[in-house]
Write an enzyme that holds these catalytic residues in place. Sequence first.
Site, PDB file in Angstrom:
ATOM      1  N   CYS A 128     -11.647  -8.665 -20.034  1.00  0.00           N
ATOM      2  CA  CYS A 128     -12.143 -10.128 -19.848  1.00  0.00           C
ATOM      3  C   CYS A 128     -13.427 -10.139 -19.107  1.00  0.00           C
ATOM      4  O   CYS A 128     -13.240 -10.146 -17.685  1.00  0.00           O
ATOM      5  CB  CYS A 128     -11.082 -11.140 -19.354  1.00  0.00           C
ATOM      6  SG  CYS A 128     -11.495 -12.685 -18.966  1.00  0.00           S
TER       7      CYS A 128
ATOM      8  N   CYS B 249     -13.570 -13.075 -16.566  1.00  0.00           N
ATOM      9  CA  CYS B 249     -12.781 -12.713 -15.235  1.00  0.00           C
ATOM     10  C   CYS B 249     -13.587 -11.758 -14.463  1.00  0.00           C
ATOM     11  O   CYS B 249     -13.099 -11.929 -13.098  1.00  0.00           O
ATOM     12  CB  CYS B 249     -11.260 -12.217 -15.566  1.00  0.00           C
ATOM     13  SG  CYS B 249     -10.701 -13.089 -17.244  1.00  0.00           S
ATOM     14  N   ASP B 250     -13.909 -10.474 -14.901  1.00  0.00           N
ATOM     15  CA  ASP B 250     -14.119  -9.461 -14.175  1.00  0.00           C
ATOM     16  C   ASP B 250     -15.566  -8.955 -13.930  1.00  0.00           C
ATOM     17  O   ASP B 250     -15.708  -8.176 -13.144  1.00  0.00           O
ATOM     18  CB  ASP B 250     -13.210  -8.283 -14.442  1.00  0.00           C
ATOM     19  CG  ASP B 250     -11.566  -8.501 -14.689  1.00  0.00           C
ATOM     20  OD1 ASP B 250     -11.413  -9.260 -13.670  1.00  0.00           O
ATOM     21  OD2 ASP B 250     -11.087  -7.882 -15.509  1.00  0.00           O
TER      22      ASP B 250
END
Length: 314
Positions: free
Chosen positions: A140, A143-144
């Site tokens: 993701c 997200c990261d």
Amino acid sequence: MGQHHRVVIIGSGPAGLTAAIYTARANLAPFVIEGEPSSTSDQPGGQLMLTTEVENFPGFPEGIMGPELMGRFKEQAERFGATFLTAKATKVEFGERPLKIHVYDDVHTADAVIVSTGAQSLMLGLEQEERLIGHGLSTCATCDGFFFRGKEIAVVGGGDSAIEEATFLTKFASKVTLIHRRDSLRASKIMQDRALQNPKIEMRWNSAVTELVGTDQLEGVRLRDTVTGEDSTLDVSGLFIAIGHRPNTDVFKGVLDMEDSGYLITRPDSTYTNVSGVFACGDVKDHTYRQAITAAGSGCMAAIDAERWLESQH
Ligand code: NAP
């Protein structure tokens, strides 16, 4: 043996646990079939159990570890009376009342069911994946990506997701290598052009990832040229796998309406499925946003839909 419940929730990621909090606070004593421990996302807690730090969930300005966040969701649901079964639904019968949910040999019945079984990222199937997920290996970018500021990273895949992720990651990384197993992309033309014109994206055509290098943290990937068979190593501190997702809907095939890709279909602007009294929320019905916060939001919607629907039945 099984029991009767007003509401059964199948799945315990952000969507299912938010639905549990709301239905518990509505005195519906939800029974959550939370999934079984595994390395995929239909495990208790869902996909956030496979991440490390979550920095974009509102309310946690310092960030919070994914498993801790899900632990807190669960604690909050239990506080209001939700109960949990660590197992997976193996079969459902929604043709007559009460609704039936099989958990191996046990049959639980319910007046309403909320489906929140989530989706899972397709993985390459390399043995190091389980160890390195959340430690340089991610599924993701939203997200990261932030954790890879100024670093050299790679994305694997050749569809719209891979291009979208690679393009997004150039905001953070100094260089993004897009690894694709063929010599042409599957992604739409406009997305391709965007990636191919981006000076921070370098294409690595005809390449398959054969090994992840690193013990506690990803340090690189071993590649094999799919045409010549030649092996090489690419040093990167991050690898994003973007080869598609699969919703966890096998158990609902032939019972709930779903798209060809397996995502459940709900009525527009609601969580109603085609079966009266069965609601769906979270990634199992969302291939667009796929965020913990959007899943939690739709879990809240499912709880309110279920509560109002139950009220209308009496
Ligand atoms: P996808 O279109 O199925 O593409 C998957 C890509 O991963 C393909 O290029 C495939 O290679 C590659 N792949 C699959 N398995 C692999 C493996 N084991 N090893 C290496 N490579 C592998 O999936 P997606 O990109 O997630 O897109 C899914 C759907 O969402 C599509 O309809 C897409 O258009 C849509 N989407 C749209 C947007 C947007 O418009 N903004 C963004 C994201 C997704 P091959 O090409 O060789 O098969």
